[in-house]
Write an enzyme that holds these catalytic residues in place. Structure first.
Site, short mmCIF file in Angstrom:
data_model
loop_
_atom_site.label_atom_id
_atom_site.label_comp_id
_atom_site.label_asym_id
_atom_site.label_seq_id
_atom_site.Cartn_x
_atom_site.Cartn_y
_atom_site.Cartn_z
N CYS A 71 0.86 -1.19 0.00
CA CYS A 71 0.00 0.00 0.00
C CYS A 71 0.89 1.23 0.00
CB CYS A 71 -0.91 -0.01 1.22
SG CYS A 71 -1.95 1.46 1.38
N CYS A 219 -4.90 5.85 -4.04
CA CYS A 219 -4.19 4.57 -4.09
C CYS A 219 -2.78 4.86 -4.59
CB CYS A 219 -4.90 3.57 -5.00
SG CYS A 219 -4.04 1.98 -5.14
#
Length: 278
Positions: A71, A219
């Site tokens: 992430c 993201c």
């Protein structure tokens, strides 16, 4: 159990310091604690764990309890946490975080003894599709570029996909067909799907539908994959920052032609801390 809520460009997770806490069932905890109505709320759960080969290990879980590999926004916040909370010394300007996708080196930017942002060496991006590849989703004939940056992505440029019927990413109907992109048979392990409107060779608007979490405000790996795809397609410039406008803020992504590495720069913000007794 003590926790800290942090966000990077609106991509928010619940973080648990496993240098001092223990979590026996992180998948179950992720589902319960990340619930925005009955829990703390977030895009998932990230455990900050000790590592034998790095400053810390980032162990991440999506909103549905599935384990993630990497992430980009989350790792900046992990670096912030270990610096701000004294896990690494205050004279450090870099941190190394271990992940399921390998070691990531992070440059820290600080103000008044706190990390405000970071640049992450995301490593190399791997092409995983034809350039581009045709696909049919929800009855629409589309083309995408597949990129792996530690997790899988499918990048769709609006200008190459008139079948989407939109000229702005804000007009995409994820409620109607977002899940169709994530669970398409072409991607047996599911996929993160990015949609971009290119403004110039250094700027684009962006939306994402993440596997395991649905639409998120940002993201980091998706923005990185999108710039990698854009460089391969001749849409973005190398060796300069490409500004990606996400719903939750901006990220700057740079493809370094000398090393082939992708670099992501963005904010890291601690929102609040608390205790979870559920």
């Amino acid at each position: 159990m003590k926790f800290t809520k942090m966000q990077g460009a609106g991509n928010d997770y619940v973080y648990v310091d496993c240098f001092s806490e223990k979590v026996s069932d992180p998948s179950d905890l992720a589902i319960r604690i990340a619930d925005r109505h009955f829990g703390v709320g977030g895009d998932g759960l990230i455990l900050i764990e000790p590592s034998e080969r790095a400053d810390a290990y980032m162990h991440m879980f999506n909103l549905d309890g599935s384990e993630g590999s990497m992430c980009g926004n989350g790792i900046r916040c992990v670096a912030k946490y270990i610096y701000d909370h004294g896990i690494i010394p205050k004279d450090r300007t870099e941190a190394v975080i271990d992940t399921k996708s390998g070691l990531k080196k992070i440059r820290l930017y600080t103000e008044h003894g706190k990390v405000t942002g970071a640049t992450v060496d995301m490593g190399t991006a791997k092409l995983t599709s034809e350039l581009p590849e045709k696909i049919t989703v929800h009855g629409m004939e589309l083309s995408f570029i597949g990129i792996d940056v530690g997790n899988p992505h499918a990048v769709y440029f609006l200008s190459d996909n008139p079948a989407l019927g939109v000229s702005k990413v804000s007009d995409l109907d994820f409620l109607l067909y977002g899940k169709d992109f994530e669970t398409h048979p072409r991607f047996p392990e599911r996929v993160n799907s990015e949609f971009l409107r290119v403004i110039s060779d250094t700027e684009a608007d962006f939306r994402v539908y993440e596997r395991g979490s649905g639409e998120t405000l940002a993201c980091g790996t998706g923005a990185t994959a999108s710039v990698a795809a854009g460089v391969l397609a001749g849409k973005f410039r190398k060796d300069t920052d490409v500004t990606i406008h996400l719903i939750g803020g901006n990220l700057k992504i740079r493809f370094d032609s000398a090393t082939g590495h992708m670099f992501m720069t963005g904010p890291a913000v601690e929102v609040f801390s608390g205790e979870w007794n559920n």
